[in-house]
Design a protein around this motif. Structure first.
Motif, PDB file in Angstrom:
ATOM      1  N   ILE A 298       0.858  -1.190   0.000  1.00 20.93           N
ATOM      2  CA  ILE A 298       0.000   0.000   0.000  1.00 20.93           C
ATOM      3  C   ILE A 298       0.892   1.238   0.000  1.00 20.93           C
ATOM      4  N   GLY A 299       0.649   2.145  -0.947  1.00 22.20           N
ATOM      5  CA  GLY A 299       1.436   3.368  -1.029  1.00 22.20           C
ATOM      6  C   GLY A 299       0.715   4.558  -0.419  1.00 22.20           C
ATOM      7  N   ILE A 300       1.399   5.324   0.434  1.00 20.72           N
ATOM      8  CA  ILE A 300       0.833   6.567   0.967  1.00 20.72           C
ATOM      9  C   ILE A 300       1.087   7.672  -0.056  1.00 20.72           C
ATOM     10  N   LEU A 301       0.007   8.218  -0.608  1.00 17.57           N
ATOM     11  CA  LEU A 301       0.117   9.229  -1.659  1.00 17.57           C
ATOM     12  C   LEU A 301      -0.027  10.616  -1.029  1.00 17.57           C
ATOM     13  N   ARG A 302       1.058  11.127  -0.499  1.00 20.04           N
ATOM     14  CA  ARG A 302       1.008  12.396   0.230  1.00 20.04           C
ATOM     15  C   ARG A 302       0.661  13.568  -0.684  1.00 20.04           C
ATOM     16  N   GLN A 303       0.973  13.476  -1.961  1.00 15.42           N
ATOM     17  CA  GLN A 303       0.635  14.562  -2.887  1.00 15.42           C
ATOM     18  C   GLN A 303      -0.862  14.809  -2.963  1.00 15.42           C
ATOM     19  N   ALA A 304      -1.648  13.816  -2.574  1.00 12.24           N
ATOM     20  CA  ALA A 304      -3.103  13.964  -2.640  1.00 12.24           C
ATOM     21  C   ALA A 304      -3.657  14.786  -1.496  1.00 12.24           C
ATOM     22  N   TYR A 305      -2.918  14.882  -0.383  1.00 11.74           N
ATOM     23  CA  TYR A 305      -3.554  15.482   0.791  1.00 11.74           C
ATOM     24  C   TYR A 305      -2.679  16.413   1.615  1.00 11.74           C
ATOM     25  N   GLU A 306      -1.383  16.355   1.502  1.00  6.69           N
ATOM     26  CA  GLU A 306      -0.554  17.193   2.365  1.00  6.69           C
ATOM     27  C   GLU A 306      -0.531  18.631   1.852  1.00  6.69           C
ATOM     28  N   ARG A 307      -1.009  19.520   2.665  1.00  3.58           N
ATOM     29  CA  ARG A 307      -1.054  20.942   2.357  1.00  3.58           C
ATOM     30  C   ARG A 307      -1.042  21.694   3.686  1.00  3.58           C
ATOM     31  N   PRO A 308      -0.782  22.989   3.672  1.00  6.58           N
ATOM     32  CA  PRO A 308      -0.694  23.727   4.945  1.00  6.58           C
ATOM     33  C   PRO A 308      -1.963  23.658   5.788  1.00  6.58           C
ATOM     34  N   THR A 309      -3.107  23.462   5.148  1.00  5.22           N
ATOM     35  CA  THR A 309      -4.372  23.461   5.891  1.00  5.22           C
ATOM     36  C   THR A 309      -4.810  22.073   6.331  1.00  5.22           C
ATOM     37  N   LEU A 310      -3.972  21.053   6.165  1.00  2.45           N
ATOM     38  CA  LEU A 310      -4.300  19.710   6.634  1.00  2.45           C
ATOM     39  C   LEU A 310      -4.643  19.754   8.125  1.00  2.45           C
ATOM     40  N   ASP A 311      -5.824  19.261   8.466  1.00  7.20           N
ATOM     41  CA  ASP A 311      -6.263  19.281   9.860  1.00  7.20           C
ATOM     42  C   ASP A 311      -5.486  18.242  10.663  1.00  7.20           C
ATOM     43  N   PRO A 312      -4.921  18.626  11.810  1.00  5.18           N
ATOM     44  CA  PRO A 312      -4.111  17.671  12.578  1.00  5.18           C
ATOM     45  C   PRO A 312      -4.896  16.466  13.073  1.00  5.18           C
ATOM     46  N   GLU A 313      -6.190  16.644  13.346  1.00  2.00           N
ATOM     47  CA  GLU A 313      -6.976  15.487  13.785  1.00  2.00           C
ATOM     48  C   GLU A 313      -7.184  14.505  12.643  1.00  2.00           C
ATOM     49  N   VAL A 314      -7.444  15.005  11.451  1.00  2.00           N
ATOM     50  CA  VAL A 314      -7.563  14.120  10.291  1.00  2.00           C
ATOM     51  C   VAL A 314      -6.247  13.384  10.064  1.00  2.00           C
ATOM     52  N   GLN A 315      -5.140  14.102  10.205  1.00  2.00           N
ATOM     53  CA  GLN A 315      -3.842  13.469  10.034  1.00  2.00           C
ATOM     54  C   GLN A 315      -3.641  12.337  11.046  1.00  2.00           C
ATOM     55  N   ARG A 316      -4.032  12.570  12.298  1.00  2.00           N
ATOM     56  CA  ARG A 316      -3.868  11.539  13.319  1.00  2.00           C
ATOM     57  C   ARG A 316      -4.752  10.322  13.027  1.00  2.00           C
ATOM     58  N   VAL A 317      -5.968  10.583  12.604  1.00  2.00           N
ATOM     59  CA  VAL A 317      -6.873   9.474  12.279  1.00  2.00           C
ATOM     60  C   VAL A 317      -6.299   8.669  11.105  1.00  2.00           C
ATOM     61  N   PHE A 318      -5.754   9.377  10.115  1.00  2.00           N
ATOM     62  CA  PHE A 318      -5.154   8.685   8.968  1.00  2.00           C
ATOM     63  C   PHE A 318      -3.936   7.865   9.398  1.00  2.00           C
ATOM     64  N   GLU A 319      -3.139   8.415  10.275  1.00  2.00           N
ATOM     65  CA  GLU A 319      -1.971   7.670  10.763  1.00  2.00           C
ATOM     66  C   GLU A 319      -2.401   6.391  11.490  1.00  2.00           C
ATOM     67  N   ARG A 320      -3.518   6.466  12.218  1.00  2.00           N
ATOM     68  CA  ARG A 320      -4.046   5.260  12.864  1.00  2.00           C
ATOM     69  C   ARG A 320      -4.523   4.259  11.812  1.00  2.00           C
ATOM     70  N   ALA A 321      -5.111   4.775  10.731  1.00  2.00           N
ATOM     71  CA  ALA A 321      -5.548   3.885   9.645  1.00  2.00           C
ATOM     72  C   ALA A 321      -4.352   3.166   9.027  1.00  2.00           C
ATOM     73  N   VAL A 322      -3.270   3.891   8.830  1.00  2.00           N
ATOM     74  CA  VAL A 322      -2.055   3.271   8.298  1.00  2.00           C
ATOM     75  C   VAL A 322      -1.552   2.199   9.254  1.00  2.00           C
ATOM     76  N   ALA A 323      -1.557   2.498  10.549  1.00  2.00           N
ATOM     77  CA  ALA A 323      -1.129   1.512  11.547  1.00  2.00           C
ATOM     78  C   ALA A 323      -2.036   0.285  11.534  1.00  2.00           C
ATOM     79  N   ASP A 324      -3.340   0.499  11.350  1.00  2.00           N
ATOM     80  CA  ASP A 324      -4.270  -0.625  11.291  1.00  2.00           C
ATOM     81  C   ASP A 324      -3.986  -1.508  10.071  1.00  2.00           C
ATOM     82  N   LEU A 325      -3.664  -0.876   8.948  1.00  2.00           N
ATOM     83  CA  LEU A 325      -3.312  -1.647   7.760  1.00  2.00           C
ATOM     84  C   LEU A 325      -2.062  -2.483   8.012  1.00  2.00           C
ATOM     85  N   GLN A 326      -1.077  -1.870   8.644  1.00  2.19           N
ATOM     86  CA  GLN A 326       0.151  -2.605   8.974  1.00  2.19           C
ATOM     87  C   GLN A 326      -0.136  -3.760   9.927  1.00  2.19           C
ATOM     88  N   ALA A 327      -1.027  -3.524  10.879  1.00  2.00           N
ATOM     89  CA  ALA A 327      -1.360  -4.580  11.842  1.00  2.00           C
ATOM     90  C   ALA A 327      -1.991  -5.789  11.161  1.00  2.00           C
TER      91      ALA A 327
END
Length: 518
Positions: A298-327
């Motif tokens: 699975i590739g993390i496509l940061r170009q699709a979402y990383e921008r100065p206005t990225l909400d930190p809570e959304v980022q944290r939820v996404f990071e948990r999703a990545v961890a769940d995929l790894q698990a």
């Protein structure tokens, strides 16, 4: 008491208990909130539910919650023949069993799909009262599979905006059932809100740049945008024929796939679908199996979402999703289209297809067409003020898309992007790329100033590649849904379904909104 007498007594007690439980089950009303297609069909088989009772329960829920109580305001109109159709399905079930894989599945249909006997408006007062002479292909397909078109849902007028669901045909905004002061995104926000609130079992939406995936993410749903050409758009009011896709929106992957299996395939009325029968899988439901994430890349496509206005809570939820995929055994890699900026800079001139596509659509309807031109719509003044400038911009277009230098340039850019994304996927040997469907939580209704966070416009629509959005958690005190998108290669829906189903079963993020009737 002799042993054989004890055994007989025990057996009699067990039989009586089973009969009592069966009777209780028969008396207990079927719970439509969050009900799945499998549960509905199991209840039919057990003879504890009829199609009429199911349909009436959904109609009652719409009556209690859509314009009253929390007033979700998702429904433009309900099908006046819904109960009659349900009665006919009950009769057919009694003599021959289910009529098809969607037997008596009450469905919410976005009001830009043509529906025989029911008004179709595209959200505009300019089309008020128009009853098409035929069903859209996808509507015909679900009906043939046994589904009931229960209601037509609100949309952003003409499907113009991804940000909110407001139209001139239905006064007021459609509200997010998870937080009534928040938007549903657009344009299929009415379908999303209605399905999330259990006004129907599943729904149909359309997606030009975002409109299935964004509202699905905002309402904790599964939304499928297929490979361009795998599903038909015939009979759907167009926004941009080079990007328009129609498809299912559901509370579970299995329900979305049940509809998807019915609607994929070639359609003579939509030439873009010519390859579909050769490319489709025999059964997408066959890919609803666990274990697909183990070893998946699975590739993390940061170009699709990383921008100065990225909400930190959304980022944290996404990071948990990545961890769940790894698990679950997935191999996570960084994915990047190195040539993206250079490709986008190649665009020369604009390309506004709406006028040409819409006017061709109405010409094809002949004398049944409610209007013929954009100018006619403008003269009528029958539209929401927020879409006037879009209509005026479209009216200024004088070139057919095929002759437009800007449209030709756009197609070259799209071709280059397709090649670049495929090259990236092949070089990394990834099964899918992932990113937050939106980088920000649902905005307050009426707020068009704070960041919207829409990440859906570029990669899937511009390449024509499939993307499925899934619930990945919640933000703002665990109240507002957030979604994760899985982008795949063309015609790779089967693999994407494997991945998202495994993720769904491992995480179970979907939960019902809390709604109360007054």
């Amino acid at each position: 008491m002799p042993r054989h007498a004890q055994l007989a007594t025990a057996l009699l007690f067990a039989a009586a208990s089973a009969t009592s439980l069966s009777a209780q089950s028969a008396r207990r009303p079927f719970r439509i909130e969050e009900a799945t297609i499998a549960q509905i069909h199991a209840a039919f088989k057990a003879k504890t539910l009829t199609c009429r009772a199911l349909t009436k329960a959904y109609l009652d829920r719409i009556e209690a919650l859509d314009k009253r109580g929390p007033a979700i305001n998702a429904i433009i109109l309900v099908n006046p023949d819904a109960l009659a159709v349900a009665d006919s399905l009950d009769k057919r079930y009694a003599t021959g069993g289910p009529t098809g894989p969607l037997h008596c599945v009450p469905m919410i249909v976005k009001d830009n799909f043509e529906t025989v006997g029911m008004q179709t408006t595209g959200g505009s007062l300019a089309l008020e009262g128009w009853k098409p002479l035929q069903d859209a292909t996808m509507v015909r397909q679900i009906k043939h599979a046994g589904a009931i078109v229960l209601a037509k849902s609100n949309l952003a007028e003409w499907a113009f905006t991804p940000y909110e669901t407001v139209s001139s045909i239905l006064p007021g905004y459609t509200h997010n059932p998870y937080a009534l002061d928040r938007v549903t995104a657009g344009s299929s926000g009415g379908t999303a809100a209605a399905v999330a609130a259990s006004f129907g079992a599943v729904g149909l939406g359309t997606d030009t740049g975002n409109s299935i995936r964004g509202p699905s993410a905002h309402q904790a749903l599964v939304g499928i945008r297929s490979t361009m050409g795998l599903t038909s758009r015939a009979g759907v009011i167009p926004l941009n024929a080079s990007s328009d896709v129609a498809g299912p929106m559901a509370r579970t992957v299995a329900d979305a796939v049940a509809v998807f299996d019915v609607v994929v395939g070639s359609d003579p009325a939509d030439s873009v679908t010519a390859p579909a029968d050769a490319k489709r899988s025999a059964s997408y439901a066959a890919f609803l199996v666990r274990g697909a994430l183990k070893g998946a890349r699975i590739g993390i496509l940061r170009q699709a979402y990383e921008r100065p206005t990225l909400d930190p809570e959304v980022q944290r939820v996404f990071e948990r999703a990545v961890a769940d995929l790894q698990a679950q055994g997935a191999v996570i890699v960084e994915a990047r289209v190195d040539s993206l900026d250079a490709i986008q800079r190649r665009q020369q001139g604009g390309c506004n297809r709406f006028k040409a596509d819409l006017e061709r659509y109405f010409v094809a309807r002949g004398s049944n067409a409610p209007v013929k031109t954009i100018d006619e719509v403008l003269r009528s003044r029958k539209f929401h003020p927020t879409v006037e400038q879009r209509l005026r911009d479209a009216a200024q277009s004088t070139e057919m898309p095929e002759a437009s230098a800007g449209c030709q340039s756009r197609e070259r850019v799209r071709s280059a992007l397709r090649d670049a994304v495929l090259q990236m996927m092949d070089s990394l040997k990834i099964d899918a790329a992932i990113y937050p469907t939106w980088s920000n939580p649902p905005r307050l209704i009426g707020d068009l100033n704070t960041p919207h966070g829409d990440n859906s416009q570029l990669f899937s629509p511009s390449t024509g590649f499939p993307a499925i959005t899934m619930p990945m958690g919640y933000t703002r005190d665990n109240r507002l849904p957030a979604g994760v998108s899985f982008l795949g290669r063309p015609w790779s829906e089967a693999r994407l379904i494997q991945l998202v189903y495994d993720y769904e079963q491992a995480t179970k993020h979907r939960r019902a909104p809390v709604l109360q009737a007054r």
